[in-house]
Design a protein around this motif. Structure first.
Motif, PDB file in Angstrom:
ATOM      1  N   LEU A  87       0.859  -1.175   0.000  1.00 38.01           N
ATOM      2  CA  LEU A  87       0.000   0.000   0.000  1.00 38.01           C
ATOM      3  C   LEU A  87       0.899   1.229   0.000  1.00 38.01           C
ATOM      4  CD1 LEU A  87      -2.904   1.200   0.495  1.00 38.01           C
ATOM      5  CD2 LEU A  87      -2.403   1.007   2.930  1.00 38.01           C
ATOM      6  N   PHE A  88       0.675   2.161  -0.932  1.00 39.66           N
ATOM      7  CA  PHE A  88       1.508   3.359  -1.062  1.00 39.66           C
ATOM      8  C   PHE A  88       0.602   4.527  -1.392  1.00 39.66           C
ATOM      9  CE2 PHE A  88       4.598   5.912  -3.738  1.00 39.66           C
ATOM     10  CZ  PHE A  88       5.431   6.270  -2.699  1.00 39.66           C
ATOM     11  N   GLU A  89       0.234   5.308  -0.364  1.00 40.70           N
ATOM     12  CA  GLU A  89      -0.678   6.426  -0.590  1.00 40.70           C
ATOM     13  C   GLU A  89      -0.766   7.354   0.604  1.00 40.70           C
ATOM     14  OE1 GLU A  89      -4.900   5.336  -0.962  1.00 40.70           O
ATOM     15  OE2 GLU A  89      -4.206   3.322  -0.534  1.00 40.70           O
ATOM     16  N   PRO A  90      -1.404   8.516   0.418  1.00 40.03           N
ATOM     17  CA  PRO A  90      -1.580   9.444   1.536  1.00 40.03           C
ATOM     18  C   PRO A  90      -2.686   8.962   2.468  1.00 40.03           C
ATOM     19  CG  PRO A  90      -2.572  10.348  -0.446  1.00 40.03           C
ATOM     20  CD  PRO A  90      -1.908   9.051  -0.837  1.00 40.03           C
ATOM     21  N   ILE A  91      -2.583   9.387   3.727  1.00 38.41           N
ATOM     22  CA  ILE A  91      -3.553   8.982   4.748  1.00 38.41           C
ATOM     23  C   ILE A  91      -3.670  10.101   5.776  1.00 38.41           C
ATOM     24  CG2 ILE A  91      -1.761   7.826   6.106  1.00 38.41           C
ATOM     25  CD1 ILE A  91      -3.855   5.781   6.963  1.00 38.41           C
ATOM     26  N   SER A  92      -4.804  10.155   6.422  1.00 36.30           N
ATOM     27  CA  SER A  92      -5.018  11.067   7.540  1.00 36.30           C
ATOM     28  C   SER A  92      -5.295  10.226   8.780  1.00 36.30           C
ATOM     29  CB  SER A  92      -6.221  11.974   7.253  1.00 36.30           C
ATOM     30  OG  SER A  92      -6.592  12.688   8.415  1.00 36.30           O
ATOM     31  N   LEU A  93      -4.534  10.486   9.852  1.00 38.96           N
ATOM     32  CA  LEU A  93      -4.773   9.833  11.131  1.00 38.96           C
ATOM     33  C   LEU A  93      -5.368  10.862  12.086  1.00 38.96           C
ATOM     34  CD1 LEU A  93      -1.414   7.882  11.641  1.00 38.96           C
ATOM     35  CD2 LEU A  93      -3.558   7.027  10.679  1.00 38.96           C
ATOM     36  N   THR A  94      -6.284  10.421  12.925  1.00 42.52           N
ATOM     37  CA  THR A  94      -6.877  11.286  13.940  1.00 42.52           C
ATOM     38  C   THR A  94      -6.414  10.811  15.299  1.00 42.52           C
ATOM     39  OG1 THR A  94      -8.832  11.614  12.551  1.00 42.52           O
ATOM     40  CG2 THR A  94      -9.045  12.181  14.888  1.00 42.52           C
ATOM     41  N   LYS A  95      -5.936  11.770  16.125  1.00 40.79           N
ATOM     42  CA  LYS A  95      -5.476  11.424  17.469  1.00 40.79           C
ATOM     43  C   LYS A  95      -6.405  12.056  18.496  1.00 40.79           C
ATOM     44  CE  LYS A  95      -2.091  15.201  17.601  1.00 40.79           C
ATOM     45  NZ  LYS A  95      -2.696  16.016  18.626  1.00 40.79           N
ATOM     46  N   ASP A  96      -6.458  11.438  19.685  1.00 40.83           N
ATOM     47  CA  ASP A  96      -7.259  12.010  20.767  1.00 40.83           C
ATOM     48  C   ASP A  96      -6.396  12.941  21.619  1.00 40.83           C
ATOM     49  OD1 ASP A  96      -5.737  10.403  22.490  1.00 40.83           O
ATOM     50  OD2 ASP A  96      -7.335   8.944  22.813  1.00 40.83           O
ATOM     51  N   GLU A  97      -6.971  13.441  22.706  1.00 41.12           N
ATOM     52  CA  GLU A  97      -6.249  14.398  23.550  1.00 41.12           C
ATOM     53  C   GLU A  97      -5.021  13.792  24.229  1.00 41.12           C
ATOM     54  OE1 GLU A  97      -9.458  12.355  25.676  1.00 41.12           O
ATOM     55  OE2 GLU A  97      -9.553  13.694  23.960  1.00 41.12           O
ATOM     56  N   ASN A  98      -4.942  12.459  24.290  1.00 40.98           N
ATOM     57  CA  ASN A  98      -3.769  11.781  24.859  1.00 40.98           C
ATOM     58  C   ASN A  98      -2.784  11.337  23.785  1.00 40.98           C
ATOM     59  OD1 ASN A  98      -4.740  11.945  27.565  1.00 40.98           O
ATOM     60  ND2 ASN A  98      -6.157  10.277  27.072  1.00 40.98           N
ATOM     61  N   ASN A  99      -3.001  11.820  22.567  1.00 38.31           N
ATOM     62  CA  ASN A  99      -2.152  11.503  21.412  1.00 38.31           C
ATOM     63  C   ASN A  99      -2.189  10.036  21.010  1.00 38.31           C
ATOM     64  OD1 ASN A  99      -1.311  14.171  20.941  1.00 38.31           O
ATOM     65  ND2 ASN A  99       0.103  13.990  22.651  1.00 38.31           N
ATOM     66  N   ASN A 100      -3.293   9.350  21.327  1.00 36.73           N
ATOM     67  CA  ASN A 100      -3.509   8.001  20.818  1.00 36.73           C
ATOM     68  C   ASN A 100      -4.193   8.103  19.460  1.00 36.73           C
ATOM     69  OD1 ASN A 100      -2.634   6.621  23.254  1.00 36.73           O
ATOM     70  ND2 ASN A 100      -4.535   7.353  24.168  1.00 36.73           N
ATOM     71  N   ILE A 101      -3.756   7.298  18.513  1.00 36.00           N
ATOM     72  CA  ILE A 101      -4.409   7.285  17.202  1.00 36.00           C
ATOM     73  C   ILE A 101      -5.741   6.556  17.364  1.00 36.00           C
ATOM     74  CG2 ILE A 101      -4.198   6.634  14.774  1.00 36.00           C
ATOM     75  CD1 ILE A 101      -2.005   8.593  15.774  1.00 36.00           C
ATOM     76  N   VAL A 102      -6.820   7.210  16.938  1.00 31.74           N
ATOM     77  CA  VAL A 102      -8.156   6.639  17.144  1.00 31.74           C
ATOM     78  C   VAL A 102      -8.882   6.299  15.849  1.00 31.74           C
ATOM     79  CG1 VAL A 102      -8.473   7.648  19.431  1.00 31.74           C
ATOM     80  CG2 VAL A 102      -9.174   8.937  17.416  1.00 31.74           C
ATOM     81  N   SER A 103      -8.452   6.887  14.731  1.00 32.60           N
ATOM     82  CA  SER A 103      -9.108   6.565  13.461  1.00 32.60           C
ATOM     83  C   SER A 103      -8.225   7.013  12.302  1.00 32.60           C
ATOM     84  CB  SER A 103     -10.483   7.227  13.360  1.00 32.60           C
ATOM     85  OG  SER A 103     -10.357   8.631  13.339  1.00 32.60           O
ATOM     86  N   TYR A 104      -8.644   6.622  11.104  1.00 28.85           N
ATOM     87  CA  TYR A 104      -7.897   7.000   9.908  1.00 28.85           C
ATOM     88  C   TYR A 104      -8.851   7.181   8.738  1.00 28.85           C
ATOM     89  CZ  TYR A 104      -8.474   2.209   8.204  1.00 28.85           C
ATOM     90  OH  TYR A 104      -9.008   1.021   7.767  1.00 28.85           O
ATOM     91  N   GLU A 105      -8.353   7.881   7.721  1.00 31.92           N
ATOM     92  CA  GLU A 105      -9.074   8.032   6.458  1.00 31.92           C
ATOM     93  C   GLU A 105      -8.096   7.830   5.313  1.00 31.92           C
ATOM     94  OE1 GLU A 105     -12.400  11.154   6.176  1.00 31.92           O
ATOM     95  OE2 GLU A 105     -10.944  12.016   7.593  1.00 31.92           O
ATOM     96  N   LEU A 106      -8.466   6.954   4.404  1.00 31.09           N
ATOM     97  CA  LEU A 106      -7.709   6.708   3.178  1.00 31.09           C
ATOM     98  C   LEU A 106      -8.586   7.083   1.994  1.00 31.09           C
ATOM     99  CD1 LEU A 106      -6.251   3.102   3.656  1.00 31.09           C
ATOM    100  CD2 LEU A 106      -4.925   5.160   3.245  1.00 31.09           C
ATOM    101  N   PRO A 107      -8.010   7.642   0.946  1.00 34.07           N
ATOM    102  CA  PRO A 107      -8.822   7.888  -0.255  1.00 34.07           C
ATOM    103  C   PRO A 107      -9.157   6.568  -0.938  1.00 34.07           C
ATOM    104  CG  PRO A 107      -6.521   8.450  -0.644  1.00 34.07           C
ATOM    105  CD  PRO A 107      -6.633   8.091   0.805  1.00 34.07           C
ATOM    106  N   ARG A 108     -10.364   6.517  -1.499  1.00 40.96           N
ATOM    107  CA  ARG A 108     -10.738   5.334  -2.274  1.00 40.96           C
ATOM    108  C   ARG A 108      -9.996   5.346  -3.601  1.00 40.96           C
ATOM    109  NH1 ARG A 108     -16.972   6.531  -2.258  1.00 40.96           N
ATOM    110  NH2 ARG A 108     -16.044   8.588  -2.274  1.00 40.96           N
TER     111      ARG A 108
END
Length: 168
Positions: free
Chosen positions: A90-111
């Motif tokens: 897999l080779f592409e851009p991604i967005s990660l979402t972190k919470d207030e404790n800097n834990n990664i909680v979700s992501y978004e990949l383009p289709r």
């Protein structure tokens, strides 16, 4: 130094120049946020098809508020007849979402396919799209940078795989 960390984690980003610069990149590397992102991606996004292990590397595209924008390269590696083999990737851009404790909680990949451009516009801020050439027809310079990124991140992945499988 404290101000830089505060800026990184509170999202004090107000223009294109501050999405990615030495002030955001250095804490990303030094505070071991990169390995946390890569581990999350390996465990939650990367897929394997040959009962191997996925290894992921990433480049920071920018940070804004609770979002971390990355370009990722994940590759599956496995042993066959005592030789290290490459599987899916897999080779592409991604967005990660972190919470207030800097834990990664979700992501978004383009289709993939015709939805890619629409998803890029939804997932990434305009500055990152423009400055990182995430959409549009690739120029010669873009293609060169794209290939260099792939080569560099791919080398990081194979080094990790060789360490994991003790084949250095």
């Amino acid at each position: 130094n404290f101000f830089l960390l505060l800026m990184l984690f509170t999202g004090c980003v107000d223009n294109c120049d501050t999405y990615l610069n030495e002030q955001t990149k250095k804490p990303f590397e030094e505070m071991e946020i990169r390995p946390i992102c890569e581990q999350y991606i390996e465990e939650n996004i990367a897929k394997t098809e040959n009962n191997g292990k996925s290894f992921c590397s990433c480049d920071l595209l920018g940070i804004e508020d609770n979002k971390i924008y990355l370009w990722i390269y994940c590759e599956e590696y496995y042993l066959k007849d005592k030789l290290l083999k490459k599987g899916s990737g897999l080779f592409e851009p991604i967005s990660l979402t972190k919470d207030e404790n800097n834990n990664i909680v979700s992501y978004e990949l383009p289709r993939e396919g015709i939805s890619y451009e629409e998803d890029i516009k939804t997932i990434f801020p305009e500055c990152i799209i423009k400055n990182k050439d995430l959409i549009g027809s690739p120029s010669e310079e873009y293609t060169k940078k794209y290939n260099e990124r792939g080569e560099r991140l791919g080398q990081e992945n194979i080094t990790k795989a060789k360490r994991f499988y003790n084949t250095l």
